[in-house]
Design an enzyme around this catalytic site. Sequence first.
Site, PDB file in Angstrom:
ATOM      1  N   ASP A 160       0.844  -1.199   0.000  1.00  0.00           N
ATOM      2  CA  ASP A 160       0.000   0.000   0.000  1.00  0.00           C
ATOM      3  C   ASP A 160       0.880   1.250   0.000  1.00  0.00           C
ATOM      4  OD1 ASP A 160      -2.217  -1.834   0.496  1.00  0.00           O
ATOM      5  OD2 ASP A 160      -1.246  -2.061   2.430  1.00  0.00           O
ATOM      6  N   HIS A 188      -4.594  -3.571   6.228  1.00  0.00           N
ATOM      7  CA  HIS A 188      -4.378  -3.815   4.796  1.00  0.00           C
ATOM      8  C   HIS A 188      -5.718  -4.225   4.195  1.00  0.00           C
ATOM      9  CE1 HIS A 188      -2.875  -5.022   0.953  1.00  0.00           C
ATOM     10  NE2 HIS A 188      -3.376  -6.227   1.130  1.00  0.00           N
TER      11      HIS A 188
HETATM   12  N1  LIG Z   1      -0.589  -8.090   2.404  1.00  0.00           N
HETATM   13  C1  LIG Z   1      -0.581  -7.813   1.088  1.00  0.00           C
HETATM   14  O1  LIG Z   1      -0.276  -6.680   0.681  1.00  0.00           O
HETATM   15  C2  LIG Z   1      -0.963  -8.849   0.061  1.00  0.00           C
HETATM   16  C3  LIG Z   1      -1.424 -10.075   0.439  1.00  0.00           C
HETATM   17  N2  LIG Z   1      -1.755 -11.025  -0.497  1.00  0.00           N
HETATM   18  C4  LIG Z   1      -2.219 -12.326   0.017  1.00  0.00           C
HETATM   19  O2  LIG Z   1      -1.133 -13.267  -0.038  1.00  0.00           O
HETATM   20  C5  LIG Z   1      -1.660 -14.585  -0.027  1.00  0.00           C
HETATM   21  C6  LIG Z   1      -0.974 -15.473  -1.053  1.00  0.00           C
HETATM   22  O3  LIG Z   1      -1.213 -14.996  -2.356  1.00  0.00           O
HETATM   23  P1  LIG Z   1      -0.769 -15.849  -3.640  1.00  0.00           P
HETATM   24  O4  LIG Z   1       0.636 -16.329  -3.523  1.00  0.00           O
HETATM   25  O5  LIG Z   1      -1.178 -15.049  -4.800  1.00  0.00           O
HETATM   26  O6  LIG Z   1      -1.745 -17.101  -3.491  1.00  0.00           O
HETATM   27  P2  LIG Z   1      -1.640 -18.551  -4.154  1.00  0.00           P
HETATM   28  O7  LIG Z   1      -2.994 -19.166  -3.993  1.00  0.00           O
HETATM   29  O8  LIG Z   1      -0.979 -18.491  -5.493  1.00  0.00           O
HETATM   30  O9  LIG Z   1      -0.622 -19.318  -3.192  1.00  0.00           O
HETATM   31  C7  LIG Z   1      -0.910 -19.596  -1.857  1.00  0.00           C
HETATM   32  C8  LIG Z   1      -0.069 -20.808  -1.462  1.00  0.00           C
HETATM   33  O10 LIG Z   1      -0.224 -20.985  -0.057  1.00  0.00           O
HETATM   34  C9  LIG Z   1      -0.350 -22.356   0.181  1.00  0.00           C
HETATM   35  N3  LIG Z   1      -0.977 -22.562   1.487  1.00  0.00           N
HETATM   36  C10 LIG Z   1      -2.296 -22.482   1.810  1.00  0.00           C
HETATM   37  N4  LIG Z   1      -2.455 -22.787   3.107  1.00  0.00           N
HETATM   38  C11 LIG Z   1      -1.228 -23.037   3.608  1.00  0.00           C
HETATM   39  C12 LIG Z   1      -0.759 -23.419   4.888  1.00  0.00           C
HETATM   40  N5  LIG Z   1      -1.589 -23.623   5.892  1.00  0.00           N
HETATM   41  N6  LIG Z   1       0.572 -23.577   5.049  1.00  0.00           N
HETATM   42  C13 LIG Z   1       1.416 -23.416   4.027  1.00  0.00           C
HETATM   43  N7  LIG Z   1       1.037 -23.071   2.780  1.00  0.00           N
HETATM   44  C14 LIG Z   1      -0.288 -22.897   2.586  1.00  0.00           C
HETATM   45  C15 LIG Z   1      -1.148 -22.883  -1.004  1.00  0.00           C
HETATM   46  O11 LIG Z   1      -0.993 -24.290  -1.156  1.00  0.00           O
HETATM   47  C16 LIG Z   1      -0.506 -22.100  -2.154  1.00  0.00           C
HETATM   48  O12 LIG Z   1       0.621 -22.776  -2.663  1.00  0.00           O
HETATM   49  C17 LIG Z   1      -3.171 -14.428  -0.219  1.00  0.00           C
HETATM   50  O13 LIG Z   1      -3.775 -14.510   1.057  1.00  0.00           O
HETATM   51  C18 LIG Z   1      -3.308 -13.014  -0.781  1.00  0.00           C
HETATM   52  O14 LIG Z   1      -4.575 -12.466  -0.506  1.00  0.00           O
HETATM   53  C19 LIG Z   1      -1.599 -10.791  -1.833  1.00  0.00           C
HETATM   54  C20 LIG Z   1      -1.145  -9.584  -2.272  1.00  0.00           C
HETATM   55  C21 LIG Z   1      -0.821  -8.521  -1.358  1.00  0.00           C
HETATM   56  O1  LIG Z   2      -6.807  -8.774  -2.243  1.00  0.00           O
HETATM   57  C1  LIG Z   2      -5.857  -9.550  -2.492  1.00  0.00           C
HETATM   58  O2  LIG Z   2      -5.912 -10.794  -2.394  1.00  0.00           O
HETATM   59  C2  LIG Z   2      -4.548  -8.956  -2.919  1.00  0.00           C
HETATM   60  C3  LIG Z   2      -4.093  -7.879  -2.035  1.00  0.00           C
HETATM   61  O3  LIG Z   2      -4.157  -7.941  -0.805  1.00  0.00           O
HETATM   62  C4  LIG Z   2      -3.528  -6.683  -2.649  1.00  0.00           C
HETATM   63  O4  LIG Z   2      -3.214  -6.708  -3.852  1.00  0.00           O
HETATM   64  O5  LIG Z   2      -3.401  -5.688  -1.945  1.00  0.00           O
END
Ligand SMILES: NC(=O)C1=CN([C@@H]2O[C@H](COP(=O)(O)OP(=O)(O)OC[C@H]3O[C@@H](n4cnc5c(N)ncnc54)[C@H](O)[C@@H]3O)[C@@H](O)[C@H]2O)C=CC1
Ligand SMILES: O=C([O-])CC(=O)C(=O)O
Length: 327
Positions: A160, A188
């Site tokens: 952000d 967030h």
């Molecule tokens: N804080 C922030 O600014 C942001 C947060 N996110 C969040 O990050 C997270 C991951 O996003 P992506 O990599 O795109 O998702 P993705 O779905 O591509 O990958 C998530 C991975 O986590 C694994 N996983 C699920 N539960 C698990 C557990 N208990 N232990 C270990 N691994 C586990 C899944 O098997 C998968 O490989 C989501 O919750 C998304 O909303 C995404 C963008 C920004």
């Molecule tokens: O909403 C989502 O899963 C991705 C996210 O947190 C972001 O891009 O800020």
Amino acid sequence: MSKTPMRVAVTGAAGQIGYALLFRIANGDLLGKDQPVHLSLLDLPQAQNAVRGVVMELEDCAFPLLAGFTVTDDPKVAFKDADVAILVGARPRGPGMERADLLSANAEIFTVQGRALNDVAKRSVKVLVVGNPANTNAYIAMKSAPDLPAEAFSAMLRLDHNRALSMLASKANVPVADIEKLAVWGNHSPTMYPDYRETTVGGKKIASLINDEAWNRETFIPQVGKRGAAIIEARGLSSAASAANAAIDHVRDWVLGSNGKWVSMGIPSDGSYGIPEGVMFGVPVICEGGHYKRVEGLSFDDFSKERIKLTLDELEGERAAIAHLLK
Ligand SMILES: NC(=O)C1=CN([C@@H]2O[C@H](COP(=O)(O)OP(=O)(O)OC[C@H]3O[C@@H](n4cnc5c(N)ncnc54)[C@H](O)[C@@H]3O)[C@@H](O)[C@H]2O)C=CC1
Ligand SMILES: O=C([O-])CC(=O)C(=O)O
């Protein structure tokens, strides 16, 4: 290699953020170009094969700083002696799932991972929670790790912060690198408050350069808040490379220092700014010597007070929704 390798654990290693993150950590972007790393990769049992594929690719890069790997589905193995833990893996919202269901599903994951960190991580571990809902997940992990200092836990607001920096640079037509003293407050989520009242460029207030309060309220704040959703809409997938980049920025600055610059981190409140103690709240900090220090003494006008209340109320609501799971 002269330095002892640092152990970096990444959860959700088979996911899309993991794929954008691991190669940069192995390349020295996280901890420095002279710091060897051991990567501990955690993912679910059904994702182990995919993690092994990522490991093959990491091997094929022949990164000089990559000292070794652990691949596991057991948090206690992944977090053993961890210096840094980046918790990316989380349960995404499925069809028909309410926000409360999402909070409970993730509460389970982050309770288990918090306990594992408590039991096996280095006492000096630095934990960054990326997986959403990031602030509340970080709060749960912190509460599940009573033997670690609360300051070990943080939530990612840096994406952000970077989004806001980039929008300000473009609006004021100045280089991103010249912008100082930006703050992103709160959760967030779209309720976050990106705040450029103190922000300067070359010592001048950026607010006076922009001179458009309607843009602040009607364009800047909502667009920063909803940027994640706009990317999902455009890409069909959530932000991955920019999220991984923000995770690198967050941990690198925490470990190596922010060179006097303000950066935004979700950290447990110490009660300042009227935020109840313990709430995992985005605030501006300066990092130095492996520690963050809150920027103190800022004041809020009426509009800012309203924005802070909105994002705090949301976080308090999330905290109440999972309180029974922490008993
Ligand atoms: N804080 C922030 O600014 C942001 C947060 N996110 C969040 O990050 C997270 C991951 O996003 P992506 O990599 O795109 O998702 P993705 O779905 O591509 O990958 C998530 C991975 O986590 C694994 N996983 C699920 N539960 C698990 C557990 N208990 N232990 C270990 N691994 C586990 C899944 O098997 C998968 O490989 C989501 O919750 C998304 O909303 C995404 C963008 C920004
Ligand atoms: O909403 C989502 O899963 C991705 C996210 O947190 C972001 O891009 O800020």
